[in-house]
Design a protein around this motif. Structure first.
Motif, PDB file in Angstrom:
ATOM      1  N   GLY A 159     -14.567-116.229   0.674  1.00 45.56           N
ATOM      2  CA  GLY A 159     -14.362-115.986   2.093  1.00 45.56           C
ATOM      3  C   GLY A 159     -15.582-116.307   2.919  1.00 45.56           C
ATOM      4  N   ALA A 160     -16.766-115.923   2.413  1.00 44.55           N
ATOM      5  CA  ALA A 160     -17.996-116.202   3.154  1.00 44.55           C
ATOM      6  C   ALA A 160     -18.234-117.697   3.267  1.00 44.55           C
ATOM      7  N   LEU A 163     -15.776-119.100   5.825  1.00 41.10           N
ATOM      8  CA  LEU A 163     -16.082-118.713   7.198  1.00 41.10           C
ATOM      9  C   LEU A 163     -17.298-119.454   7.736  1.00 41.10           C
ATOM     10  N   ALA A 164     -18.301-119.642   6.903  1.00 42.77           N
ATOM     11  CA  ALA A 164     -19.548-120.229   7.388  1.00 42.77           C
ATOM     12  C   ALA A 164     -19.578-121.744   7.268  1.00 42.77           C
ATOM     13  N   ARG A 165     -18.471-122.340   6.831  1.00 37.59           N
ATOM     14  CA  ARG A 165     -18.450-123.783   6.632  1.00 37.59           C
ATOM     15  C   ARG A 165     -18.521-124.504   7.974  1.00 37.59           C
ATOM     16  N   GLU A 166     -18.992-125.742   7.910  1.00 35.13           N
ATOM     17  CA  GLU A 166     -19.226-126.482   9.147  1.00 35.13           C
ATOM     18  C   GLU A 166     -17.913-126.823   9.856  1.00 35.13           C
TER      19      GLU A 166
END
Lengths: 168, 100
Positions: A159-160, A163-166
């Motif tokens: 999930g992290a 969520l933090a993907r470009e």
């Protein structure tokens, strides 16, 4: 005074002072550094209270992992994103007073409650150390929650990353 | 042996500090730090009763609380990064898309 009690009081005071400084510092990096103080003090309290395994886990996971994560995010986000106009002074003040009152009330209740400890079943406590006992309990009686926790960590990791993907 | 009431009072004080941070600070990262302190306070309660009752279950629960705290920090900070990328701020007062 007993030495462990003295140690506990010193560590608890250090943790509380660091905790107050965490929420008082304007700079988030300083907050993160004081948060290390809180975590290390709490780990010391775990040792004093007799939970050595948890103390080691606390230092490894919190001071080693989570804190680095916090510092990385602070670096990524940058300082300019954190300044904002200060609003709701009145609400914050009233909330502070109410929480302090709540704390005093709870402290009084805890003093009234006193010491009512009973001795539960823990037959191996004399023969084995803390880490052995926690390990045995974790891998015998609590093996299913342990595996569920590992799945939870995997889900959180995926999930992290998502969520933090470009780009989505 | 530490008196349980003292440990409980300490954990309660740490919880109050954490709640204060969540309610008064507007920086999302500092709010996450305060949540970590609240979880630590809960953990201290587990350990205190594990000592008082001479029962190991409290420490097992403590391990699981730390697992949940780690997962929460990872996902929360990822949300903060996504928020900063989309809105350019992490001040929670300015993030009011879902407020009416």
């Amino acid at each position: 005074m007993d030495f462990t009690l003295l140690m506990f009081r010193v560590l608890a005071s250090a943790a509380l002072v660091c905790g107050i400084l965490v929420i008082l510092c304007r700079n988030a990096v300083h907050s993160a550094l004081f948060l290390v103080g809180v975590f290390i003090s709490v780990a010391g309290i775990y040792v004093v209270v007799g939970a050595e395994f948890l103390a080691v886990v606390q230092v490894l996971v919190y001071a080693g992992g989570i804190l680095v994560l916090f510092l990385f995010v602070i670096m990524l986000v940058g300082k300019d994103a954190m300044v904002g106009k200060r609003r709701m002074r009145l609400l914050a003040t009233v909330g502070t007073i109410l929480i302090i009152l709540f704390g005093l009330l709870m402290a009084q209740q805890l003093n009234v409650a006193g010491e009512g400890g009973t001795t539960g079943p823990d037959a191996d406590s004399t023969r084995l150390g803390n880490i052995e006992r926690v390990g045995l309990a974790l891998f015998q009686d609590y093996i299913l929650p342990f595996e569920v926790a590992s799945v939870l960590l995997l889900v959180a990791m995926v999930g992290a990353i998502v969520l933090a993907r470009e780009a989505y | 042996m530490i008196p349980t009431s003292e440990v409980l009072i300490f954990s309660m004080a740490l919880l109050c500090i954490g709640v204060l941070g969540v309610l008064t600070r507007r920086n999302a990262i500092v709010i996450l730090m305060s949540i970590e302190m609240i979880l630590n306070a809960a953990n201290i309660n587990f350990i205190a009763f594990s000592q008082t009752l001479n029962n190991l279950v409290g420490q097992i629960f403590g391990v699981f609380v730390i697992v949940v705290a780690a997962a929460e920090a990872a996902v929360g900070l990822a949300i903060v990064i996504a928020l900063y990328r989309n809105r350019g701020t992490i001040n929670v007062d300015e993030i009011n898309l879902m407020k009416w």
